[in-house]
Design an enzyme around this catalytic site. Structure first.
Site, PDB file in Angstrom:
ATOM      1  N   GLU A  18      57.014  26.288 -16.721  1.00 63.77           N
ATOM      2  CA  GLU A  18      56.268  26.138 -17.972  1.00 63.77           C
ATOM      3  C   GLU A  18      57.217  25.636 -19.054  1.00 63.77           C
ATOM      4  OE1 GLU A  18      53.115  28.381 -20.920  1.00 63.77           O
ATOM      5  OE2 GLU A  18      53.746  29.361 -19.068  1.00 63.77           O
TER       6      GLU A  18
ATOM      7  N   GLU B 289      46.464  37.414 -16.760  1.00 61.08           N
ATOM      8  CA  GLU B 289      47.406  36.332 -16.489  1.00 61.08           C
ATOM      9  C   GLU B 289      48.779  36.982 -16.314  1.00 61.08           C
ATOM     10  OE1 GLU B 289      48.383  32.061 -18.662  1.00 61.08           O
ATOM     11  OE2 GLU B 289      48.159  33.846 -19.913  1.00 61.08           O
TER      12      GLU B 289
END
Length: 280
Positions: A261, A159
């Site tokens: 985010e 990721e």
């Protein structure tokens, strides 16, 4: 920390509906209209059809507002992700790449943004931010995955974050690597490991690769992310990025998005701007 949604949740999200902005029709009518996709562009037609992840095939031709918990698909040619594990957050996107993400409070996790369903190490991303009132991260974000590697090796699934702005410190407690400059911006590389956490391939142990800027990128200006520079810097540490162009994982393809985010922030806020493909 970042949580991932499962394909089952994606499927249930379709039932919740996505409302196109500026429409006088009922929500059910919007869903029916969305299921009649506009004709794909020549670039889209050249790609193999998406068959494994049905939710990714839904397409919306005009400005679209997402308010439910889980949604993914395309607005025009833009792929999008929109996911939250609680709270209130919305994501508006139009076919030109203009987007706006609003959230209320911050005691939950939200990830969303426009981009591409397939990652590309040579992609160049252009963006312009009009406002950012306190997101955890504004970042290029995505995954790499190699199904043929040992699944107990964290390097088989990665990721990654190319952070541009944020109120949280990226890669806390991680292994610091080389520093480098890309497009006039100084970055430091960091690697962290997530053990038995949700991912695009169910629960797994995987690495996170980070590029952390020395200073936050300013609002109100055009910026460019040359992703190949970040891949090369990670590789100088010996941190290889697995294949970013596959549909092999169990829950999601190896997408690449310009993401906002939000988690563990003190108050609500907004991030808005525009994203475009700045490659040759």
């Amino acid at each position: 920390m970042t949580y991932r949604f499962t394909q089952a949740l994606l499927t249930s999200a379709l039932i919740l509906g996505i409302a196109g902005c500026g429409s006088s029709s009922t929500p059910d009518a919007d869903i029916d209209a969305a299921q009649q996709p506009p004709e794909a562009s020549a670039a889209e037609q050249a790609k193999p059809p998406i068959s494994k992840f049905k939710a990714y095939t839904q397409r919306f031709g005009g400005e679209t507002l997402l308010t439910q918990s889980h949604a993914t698909g395309h607005v025009g040619d833009w792929f999008f992700t929109h996911w939250k594990d609680g709270g209130e957050a919305s994501f508006k996107l139009d076919p030109q790449g203009n987007f706006k993400i609003d959230w209320i409070g911050g005691d939950y996790n939200y990830v969303g943004g426009p981009g591409w369903e397939r990652g590309d190490r040579n992609r160049v991303i252009g963006y312009h931010l009009n406002e950012d009132s306190g997101a955890s991260y504004v970042t290029l974000y995505g995954w790499g995955y190699n199904k043929d590697m040992d699944p107990t090796d964290p390097a088989h699934l990665v990721e990654y974050y190319v952070v541009q702005r944020g109120v949280r410190t990226p890669g806390q407690g991680g292994e610091e690597g080389v520093s480098f400059t890309s497009n006039g911006v100084e970055y430091t590389t960091i690697r962290t490991v997530r053990r038995e956490k949700p991912s695009i391939n169910n629960t797994a142990t995987f690495y996170q690769y980070w590029s952390k800027p020395k200073e936050q990128l300013p609002l109100g200006q055009d910026h460019k992310i040359i992703f190949a520079d970040h891949v090369a810097a990670w590789e100088r540490n010996g941190w290889k990025l697995p294949d970013m162009d596959n549909f092999d994982a169990s829950d999601d393809p190896t997408y690449q998005v310009f993401a906002v985010e939000v988690f563990m922030v003190e108050k609500g806020g907004t991030v808005s701007g525009r994203v475009w493909d700045a490659g040759p």
